[in-house]
Design a protein around this motif. Structure first.
Motif, PDB file in Angstrom:
ATOM      1  N   ALA A  98       0.591  -1.120  -0.496  1.00 26.68           N
ATOM      2  CA  ALA A  98      -0.296  -0.007  -0.148  1.00 26.68           C
ATOM      3  C   ALA A  98       0.842   1.435  -0.353  1.00 26.68           C
ATOM      4  CB  ALA A  98      -1.183   0.313   1.045  1.00 26.68           C
ATOM      5  N   PRO A  99       0.249   2.234  -0.789  1.00 26.30           N
ATOM      6  CA  PRO A  99       1.044   3.455  -0.536  1.00 26.30           C
ATOM      7  C   PRO A  99       0.516   4.090   0.502  1.00 26.30           C
ATOM      8  CG  PRO A  99      -0.995   3.557  -2.178  1.00 26.30           C
ATOM      9  CD  PRO A  99      -1.056   2.585  -1.805  1.00 26.30           C
ATOM     10  N   THR A 100       1.778   5.017   1.160  1.00 24.78           N
ATOM     11  CA  THR A 100       1.938   5.645   2.859  1.00 24.78           C
ATOM     12  C   THR A 100       0.897   7.134   2.485  1.00 24.78           C
ATOM     13  OG1 THR A 100       3.826   7.100   1.420  1.00 24.78           O
ATOM     14  CG2 THR A 100       4.165   4.908   2.814  1.00 24.78           C
ATOM     15  N   ALA A 101       0.924   7.284   3.138  1.00 25.70           N
ATOM     16  CA  ALA A 101      -0.141   8.611   3.429  1.00 25.70           C
ATOM     17  C   ALA A 101       0.724  10.044   3.002  1.00 25.70           C
ATOM     18  CB  ALA A 101      -0.362   9.320   5.147  1.00 25.70           C
ATOM     19  N   ASP A 102       1.504  10.014   1.893  1.00 24.74           N
ATOM     20  CA  ASP A 102       2.195  11.155   1.605  1.00 24.74           C
ATOM     21  C   ASP A 102       1.531  11.304   0.216  1.00 24.74           C
ATOM     22  OD1 ASP A 102       4.069   8.882   1.511  1.00 24.74           O
ATOM     23  OD2 ASP A 102       5.160  10.242   1.471  1.00 24.74           O
ATOM     24  N   LYS A 103       1.725   9.830  -0.306  1.00 24.96           N
ATOM     25  CA  LYS A 103       1.602   9.708  -1.840  1.00 24.96           C
ATOM     26  C   LYS A 103       0.280  10.623  -2.789  1.00 24.96           C
ATOM     27  CE  LYS A 103       4.370   6.791  -2.299  1.00 24.96           C
ATOM     28  NZ  LYS A 103       5.446   7.814  -2.451  1.00 24.96           N
ATOM     29  N   ASP A 104       0.129  10.872  -3.744  1.00 26.65           N
ATOM     30  CA  ASP A 104      -0.828  11.731  -4.085  1.00 26.65           C
ATOM     31  C   ASP A 104      -2.416  10.209  -3.839  1.00 26.65           C
ATOM     32  OD1 ASP A 104       0.725  13.516  -5.027  1.00 26.65           O
ATOM     33  OD2 ASP A 104       1.392  12.940  -7.411  1.00 26.65           O
ATOM     34  N   THR A 105      -3.383  11.241  -4.322  1.00 24.98           N
ATOM     35  CA  THR A 105      -5.019  11.403  -4.509  1.00 24.98           C
ATOM     36  C   THR A 105      -4.726   9.860  -5.323  1.00 24.98           C
ATOM     37  OG1 THR A 105      -5.961  12.316  -3.587  1.00 24.98           O
ATOM     38  CG2 THR A 105      -6.409  10.853  -4.834  1.00 24.98           C
ATOM     39  N   ALA A 106      -4.651   9.950  -6.695  1.00 24.27           N
ATOM     40  CA  ALA A 106      -3.491   9.244  -8.197  1.00 24.27           C
ATOM     41  C   ALA A 106      -3.465   8.504  -7.575  1.00 24.27           C
ATOM     42  CB  ALA A 106      -3.591  10.387  -9.452  1.00 24.27           C
TER      43      ALA A 106
END
Length: 126
Positions: A98-106
């Protein structure tokens, strides 16, 4: 996992701990495929086509499990699934990174779309 000896070390530890299926994240291995180790372990991996892979997922299985694998579904560098013919039902093993919270919404939306694709493949046909 791209450094020398990393895949072999995983195989050694799986044998030592009597693990038959192991999900791995942040593999940094580009492309998709499988690696056979000298310690009777097979690693199925899914990454992007970029040679400077930043993420990547994999599922390692012991050699005794490999004949039961019916399908390998590499969706992206953040999601993949292995389908294993077990009794009384088939087993779907999903590995995600999973991507971390700082990644772009896309990026987050793409990740959840990939997970949803895999989930749809696990549903019973009616």
């Amino acid at each position: 996992m791209r450094r020398d000896g990393k895949v072999e070390n995983i195989a050694i530890e799986m044998a030592r701990l009597n693990i038959d299926v192991l999900g791995i994240s942040d593999t940094k291995i580009p492309g998709t495929g499988k690696i056979h180790t000298v310690k009777n372990c097979i690693v199925y991996y899914s990454g992007s086509d970029c040679s400077k892979e930043r993420y990547g997922v994999a599922i390692a299985v012991s050699q005794r499990i490999e004949p039961a694998i019916t399908n390998v579904i590499p969706i992206s560098n953040r999601a993949m699934m292995l389908q294993i013919n077990t009794k009384p039902r088939k087993l779907n093993v999903i590995q995600v990174y999973a991507p971390t919270a700082d990644k772009d919404t896309a990026v987050v939306n793409d990740f959840y779309a990939d997970v949803n694709k895999l989930y749809q493949l696990t549903k019973k046909k009616r």
